[in-house]
Design an enzyme around this catalytic site. Structure first.
Site, short mmCIF file in Angstrom:
data_model
loop_
_atom_site.label_atom_id
_atom_site.label_comp_id
_atom_site.label_asym_id
_atom_site.label_seq_id
_atom_site.Cartn_x
_atom_site.Cartn_y
_atom_site.Cartn_z
N SER A 136 -65.31 -1.94 55.85
CA SER A 136 -63.79 -1.91 56.39
C SER A 136 -63.66 -3.37 57.00
CB SER A 136 -64.22 -0.86 57.59
OG SER A 136 -65.13 -1.55 58.50
N LYS A 137 -62.54 -3.51 57.69
CA LYS A 137 -62.05 -4.69 58.20
C LYS A 137 -63.13 -5.11 59.29
CE LYS A 137 -58.21 -6.75 60.52
NZ LYS A 137 -57.66 -7.81 59.54
N ARG A 138 -63.58 -4.03 60.09
CA ARG A 138 -64.61 -4.85 60.99
C ARG A 138 -66.10 -4.97 60.50
NH1 ARG A 138 -66.71 -0.71 64.75
NH2 ARG A 138 -64.70 0.35 65.03
N ALA A 194 -66.80 -5.98 57.64
CA ALA A 194 -66.50 -7.03 56.91
C ALA A 194 -66.90 -8.33 57.80
CB ALA A 194 -65.49 -7.12 56.05
N GLU A 195 -65.85 -8.19 58.90
CA GLU A 195 -66.20 -9.41 59.80
C GLU A 195 -67.20 -9.74 60.31
OE1 GLU A 195 -62.73 -8.35 62.18
OE2 GLU A 195 -61.33 -9.30 60.75
#
Ligand code: GLU
Length: 493
Positions: free
Chosen positions: A262-264, A266-267
């Site tokens: 997910s974006k989160r 991954a970051e």
């Protein structure tokens, strides 16, 4: 089947194109080109609430950067346009009307509150998440419960309404997915999907099916997150009297830490999510493409480095795996190194220039940059790192690496370095081999190891304990600069 392969990448412009989207586009592109087919870009922008300005541009830029030109799209006119769904609303209205006429869809006037109340009312042990479906629709305000007269009146008086698909319970929808094999869904698991929203625009489901049909799409290749929508689409194809395209749902992209990427998360792991971050990060587009191709597919032999042409030749939908593919950033770094090293120094100049501009560094000509690249290319995985690790090519060190100093700066160092400085100053012909000779002469005379002087000289010139060939570096920096830096080090250290 002899018809030409036509596939589409159909992103919704709800944000910047992310890496998973680029993989979907890539698999479509590879499949199209493998079969001498057509690759279409269709912008699915019927959800006005989620529309993001600039997203379409971002998608187009990303596809071009990655080397996946589309044959038809918003800015590549073909005979099936327009390719932006917001420009096709009249078309969807026609088919929604057809479905109503045939009894496969109906008008529904319920407010969000009325739907919520129905959910509360019907919630029970056996029915934890009541839906708007065959069971509940009889209790709602729609053209199935109202008389035709009442329905017409409501529409004419401007009451907001949606159009819903009338899903019959007790059926099984089955289809063959090129990747997942036999897939089946019970219709009682489905709700009466909204096809047209109260703003007169279609939902994804209706627009997607209508467009895939009208645009002659032969294969739908998309992410696994759409698999649960497929039965609704199959029903729509059936009710509209159309043959459904071949379906292929790609495996999820997984986080190295487990779960879907997910974006989160991954970051948190330092994985860039948006394609634009790879562009600005100086990634090599071919390296990224090569890496993405292997995220869920492999050619079935041990080749790892494949050009786009080779990928096209080797790609087969049947070889795409069902299992989720883990995004391994180290592997991407490895790919980028391979491509970086295979590029000519000249090819990388603009990428280094881009980094320099970002850091407000100017005044260096192309020949100089090319030499820096030549010295650094083997040591880095991205052009940005040339600057990170080779800042001394562009400015004198402002401080000296503590650890290196501790190891290399001894009591006798200043004297040795001063002798080297004198030799450099006296040099008539200043070049790498002469510098090396001068340094060797000094240490040999004293019976010392090479490193005793070479390391301090490196620290003085670069501020660092390691780096590319020191003498080549000194030659490139030029005599005056090197002399100045050694003097400064002798004064400060
Ligand atoms: N608009 C959908 C998306 O954003 C398209 C899904 C599909 O390919 O059917 O991914």
């Amino acid at each position: 089947m002899t018809s030409q392969v036509r596939v589409r990448f159909a992103p919704s412009p709800t944000g910047m194109l992310h890496i998973g989207g680029l993989r979907t586009a890539l698999y479509n592109y590879l499949f199209a080109k493998k079969h001498n087919g057509i690759f279409i870009l269709r912008i699915e922008d019927t959800d006005q609430n989620r529309y993001v300005d600039g997203a379409e541009n971002d998608i187009i830029t990303a596809l071009k950067w990655a080397g996946m030109p589309y044959d038809e799209g918003p800015d590549a006119p073909g005979s099936y346009g327009p390719y932006r769904q917001s420009e096709r609303s009249a078309i969807y209205q026609t088919y929604a009307a057809q479905l109503i006429g045939q009894g496969h869809a109906y008008y529904a006037f319920d407010t969000p509150e009325a739907i919520e109340a129905m959910r509360e009312r019907l919630k029970s042990e056996v029915n934890k998440n009541p839906k708007y479906d065959a069971a509940s629709r009889t209790q709602m305000t729609n053209s199935l419960t109202l008389s035709p007269e009442e329905t017409r009146q409501r529409i004419e008086s401007g009451s907001p309404y949606v159009i819903r698909l009338k899903t019959e319970p007790g059926e099984v929808v089955t289809f063959h997915d090129q990747i997942r094999g036999h897939v089946s869904f019970q219709t009682r698991e489905l709700d009466d999907q909204v096809l047209m929203k109260s703003d007169g625009l279609p939902t994804y489901h209706l627009a997607n099916v209508v467009d895939d049909h009208l645009m002659g799409v032969t294969h739908v290749i998309r992410g696994e997150e759409w698999l649960s929508s497929a039965p609704k689409h199959i029903l729509l194809y059936r009710y509209l009297g159309w043959e459904a395209p071949v379906m292929a749902h790609l495996p999820l992209i997984m986080s190295p830490a487990g779960g879907k990427l997910s974006k989160r998360n991954a970051e948190e792991l330092g994985i860039p999510v948006n394609v634009r971050d790879y562009i600005s990060g100086g990634y090599d587009p071919e390296a990224l493409v090569n890496f993405l191709a292997f995220l869920g597919w492999s050619p079935g032999d041990d080749r790892e480095i494949l050009s786009m042409k080779e990928l096209i030749g080797a790609f087969r939908l049947e070889d795409v795996s069902k299992a989720g593919a883990v995004f391994n950033i180290d592997k991407l770094t490895w790919y980028n190194e391979q491509y970086l090293r295979s590029r000519s120094d000249e090819h990388l100049i603009p990428l280094l220039q881009q980094e320099l501009e970002l850091q407000n560094i100017s005044g260096f000509n192309s020949a100089y940059l090319e030499s820096v690249i030549g010295l650094m290319k083997e040591r880095v995985s991205r052009p940005a790192e040339i600057l990170e690790q080779g800042r001394f090519f562009f400015e004198a060190p402002s401080h000296y690496d503590e650890k290196a100093l501790k190891k290399a700066w001894k009591a006798e160092t200043p004297e040795l370095l001063l002798e080297f400085l004198t030799a450099v100053e006296a040099m008539k012909s200043y070049h790498a081999a002469a510098l090396k000779q001068a340094l060797s002469d000094i240490v040999e005379q004293r019976g010392l190891g090479f490193g005793k002087l070479m390391l301090p000289a490196r620290i003085a010139v670069t501020g660092m304990g390691g780096g590319p060939d020191l003498f080549e570096t000194m030659e490139l920096l030029g005599k005056d600069e090197v002399v100045g830096r050694i003097q400064k080090a002798l004064n400060t250290l």
